[in-house]
Motif scaffolding. Structure first.
Motif, PDB file in Angstrom:
ATOM      1  N   LEU A  40      65.546  13.035 -18.272  1.00 23.50           N
ATOM      2  CA  LEU A  40      66.354  11.933 -18.777  1.00 23.50           C
ATOM      3  C   LEU A  40      67.785  12.428 -18.967  1.00 23.50           C
ATOM      4  O   LEU A  40      68.022  13.418 -19.663  1.00 23.50           O
ATOM      5  CB  LEU A  40      65.794  11.416 -20.099  1.00 23.50           C
ATOM      6  N   ARG A  41      68.724  11.728 -18.355  1.00 20.34           N
ATOM      7  CA  ARG A  41      70.134  12.083 -18.467  1.00 20.34           C
ATOM      8  C   ARG A  41      70.726  11.326 -19.648  1.00 20.34           C
ATOM      9  O   ARG A  41      70.624  10.103 -19.712  1.00 20.34           O
ATOM     10  CB  ARG A  41      70.844  11.749 -17.154  1.00 20.34           C
ATOM     11  N   PHE A  42      71.351  12.046 -20.557  1.00 24.52           N
ATOM     12  CA  PHE A  42      71.736  11.504 -21.861  1.00 24.52           C
ATOM     13  C   PHE A  42      73.237  11.639 -22.086  1.00 24.52           C
ATOM     14  O   PHE A  42      73.810  12.707 -21.890  1.00 24.52           O
ATOM     15  CB  PHE A  42      70.960  12.246 -22.949  1.00 24.52           C
ATOM     16  N   ALA A  43      73.872  10.547 -22.508  1.00 20.93           N
ATOM     17  CA  ALA A  43      75.303  10.547 -22.797  1.00 20.93           C
ATOM     18  C   ALA A  43      75.551  10.030 -24.210  1.00 20.93           C
ATOM     19  O   ALA A  43      74.774   9.236 -24.746  1.00 20.93           O
ATOM     20  CB  ALA A  43      76.045   9.680 -21.789  1.00 20.93           C
ATOM     21  N   VAL A  44      76.651  10.488 -24.799  1.00 19.32           N
ATOM     22  CA  VAL A  44      77.136   9.961 -26.074  1.00 19.32           C
ATOM     23  C   VAL A  44      78.528   9.423 -25.794  1.00 19.32           C
ATOM     24  O   VAL A  44      79.402  10.160 -25.337  1.00 19.32           O
ATOM     25  CB  VAL A  44      77.183  11.053 -27.165  1.00 19.32           C
ATOM     26  N   SER A  45      78.750   8.144 -26.055  1.00 20.02           N
ATOM     27  CA  SER A  45      79.936   7.474 -25.531  1.00 20.02           C
ATOM     28  C   SER A  45      81.249   7.951 -26.134  1.00 20.02           C
ATOM     29  O   SER A  45      82.303   7.784 -25.536  1.00 20.02           O
ATOM     30  CB  SER A  45      79.819   5.954 -25.717  1.00 20.02           C
ATOM     31  N   PHE A  74      72.330  16.632 -20.540  1.00 23.08           N
ATOM     32  CA  PHE A  74      73.551  15.978 -20.988  1.00 23.08           C
ATOM     33  C   PHE A  74      74.373  15.487 -19.799  1.00 23.08           C
ATOM     34  O   PHE A  74      74.477  16.168 -18.773  1.00 23.08           O
ATOM     35  CB  PHE A  74      74.405  16.937 -21.811  1.00 23.08           C
ATOM     36  N   PHE A  75      74.978  14.311 -19.984  1.00 20.07           N
ATOM     37  CA  PHE A  75      75.890  13.758 -18.977  1.00 20.07           C
ATOM     38  C   PHE A  75      77.182  13.399 -19.705  1.00 20.07           C
ATOM     39  O   PHE A  75      77.263  12.370 -20.375  1.00 20.07           O
ATOM     40  CB  PHE A  75      75.288  12.522 -18.304  1.00 20.07           C
ATOM     41  N   ASN A  90      73.529   4.546 -11.857  1.00 22.97           N
ATOM     42  CA  ASN A  90      72.269   5.264 -12.072  1.00 22.97           C
ATOM     43  C   ASN A  90      72.501   6.770 -12.215  1.00 22.97           C
ATOM     44  O   ASN A  90      71.743   7.586 -11.720  1.00 22.97           O
ATOM     45  CB  ASN A  90      71.282   4.997 -10.929  1.00 22.97           C
ATOM     46  N   GLN A  91      73.557   7.119 -12.949  1.00 19.00           N
ATOM     47  CA  GLN A  91      73.864   8.523 -13.213  1.00 19.00           C
ATOM     48  C   GLN A  91      73.388   8.956 -14.599  1.00 19.00           C
ATOM     49  O   GLN A  91      73.387  10.143 -14.911  1.00 19.00           O
ATOM     50  CB  GLN A  91      75.371   8.761 -13.102  1.00 19.00           C
ATOM     51  N   VAL A  92      73.021   7.994 -15.421  1.00 18.22           N
ATOM     52  CA  VAL A  92      72.596   8.296 -16.776  1.00 18.22           C
ATOM     53  C   VAL A  92      71.463   7.340 -17.150  1.00 18.22           C
ATOM     54  O   VAL A  92      71.400   6.213 -16.654  1.00 18.22           O
ATOM     55  CB  VAL A  92      73.790   8.178 -17.756  1.00 18.22           C
ATOM     56  N   ASP A  93      70.559   7.820 -18.011  1.00 21.68           N
ATOM     57  CA  ASP A  93      69.385   7.031 -18.407  1.00 21.68           C
ATOM     58  C   ASP A  93      69.463   6.523 -19.838  1.00 21.68           C
ATOM     59  O   ASP A  93      69.007   5.415 -20.135  1.00 21.68           O
ATOM     60  CB  ASP A  93      68.114   7.874 -18.249  1.00 21.68           C
ATOM     61  N   LEU A  94      70.002   7.350 -20.724  1.00 18.94           N
ATOM     62  CA  LEU A  94      70.089   6.999 -22.145  1.00 18.94           C
ATOM     63  C   LEU A  94      71.512   7.227 -22.636  1.00 18.94           C
ATOM     64  O   LEU A  94      72.151   8.219 -22.262  1.00 18.94           O
ATOM     65  CB  LEU A  94      69.132   7.848 -22.984  1.00 18.94           C
TER      66      LEU A  94
END
Length: 298
Positions: A40-45, A74-75, A90-94
């Motif tokens: 799962l690729r995860f980002a924090v905005s 992490f993304f 579709n570069q990040v999942d969450l």
């Protein structure tokens, strides 16, 4: 959450029970139909750069890997707009984001709110200075100036703007808005603006650090509790898998809040994790429309 693979194991352990065996086979078959990514690729905005992500959210990354039984990668993104683009591509999942940022993401990507962190005392106030002669928000009409935090901020822009609208003001024409960030309350103290709008926690912190009280900065209006900060999932994930993620996060909310705490200071002190729906953010949409930004959120 009912962890289905645990249920299947328990059923298989019942020797000689053909009904249980049939049920177990059915559960196993259901699990196999759920499409799950290997990671799962995860980002924090609002966190820029991989280094800051690892420093601030490394504990959460480790915990999520345990809870979700997936590798969490992490993304980094430069902004919530970049996070929305990453979801589209579709570069990040969450993504962990703020209420106003979510509304924009949802409009562009159909992102799914899974769970959200509901803060304590998360509401806005509009205040003036003692001796200003202003007794109500409505009296700001006629070209008075109000200091807000930053464009698009939930508590520093949209929340206070909702209070202006509720008082019958048109935020585009009835008064002047200055986005002054940290200098907003000092500007009110100096008398260079007639009012200030923002989160009650920022208001309380300023009063405390300057040895002031509410008598010095009378509150003209208080708003309702603002929407919670959501974890959102890509609409490209299997809905059944998204539901699994939701249930596991809710089951482990205390551990998640503890892992996030170092990254966000006291912002989530006393917070709780809740299940949310897209409609919980309609207040944000209404304000965007009122300020002429409806196309951004629809």
């Amino acid at each position: 959450m009912k962890r289905r693979h645990f249920l299947c194991t328990s059923l298989l352990a019942v020797a000689g029970c053909t009904t249980a065996t049939r049920t177990s086979t059915k559960q196993t078959s259901t699990l196999k139909t759920i499409s799950q990514p290997e990671k799962l690729r995860f980002a924090v905005s609002d966190v820029k750069g991989l280094e800051d992500l690892q420093k601030d959210y490394g504990a959460l990354q480790t915990l999520l890997e345990e809870i979700l039984e997936k590798k969490i990668e992490f993304f980094p993104v430069e902004s919530y707009i970049a996070a929305a683009s990453a979801l589209q591509l579709n570069q990040v999942d969450l993504v962990f984001t703020g209420p106003s940022e979510y509304v924009v993401m949802r409009a562009r990507t159909k992102a799914i709110p899974i769970v959200a962190i509901e803060r304590q005392k998360y509401y806005c106030v509009i205040a003036t200075q003692l001796g200003s002669g202003i007794q109500s928000v409505a009296e700001l009409k006629g070209g008075q100036t109000i200091a807000l935090w930053d464009v698009g901020s939930t508590s520093g822009h949209l929340g206070p703007t909702k209070l202006l609208i509720d008082a019958g003001l048109d935020p585009k024409t009835d008064l002047k808005i200055q986005f002054l960030g940290k200098q907003g309350l000092p500007a009110l103290q100096k008398g260079t603006v007639a009012a200030w709008g923002g989160s009650v926690s920022r208001y309380d912190k300023f009063l405390k650090s300057n040895g002031l009280s509410e008598k010095d900065f009378p509150i003209l209006a208080k708003g309702p509790t603002l929407p919670a900060d959501p974890f959102v999932a890509s609409s490209q994930l299997d809905p059944a898998f998204v539901e699994q993620i939701q249930q596991r996060l809710l089951q482990n909310q205390n551990r998640i809040l503890k892992a996030i705490a170092p990254a966000d200071g006291n912002k989530f002190e006393g917070a709780r994790m809740v299940q949310v729906n897209d409609t919980d953010y309609n207040m944000i949409r209404d304000v965007y429309k009122a300020i002429g930004q409806g196309n951004s959120v629809s």
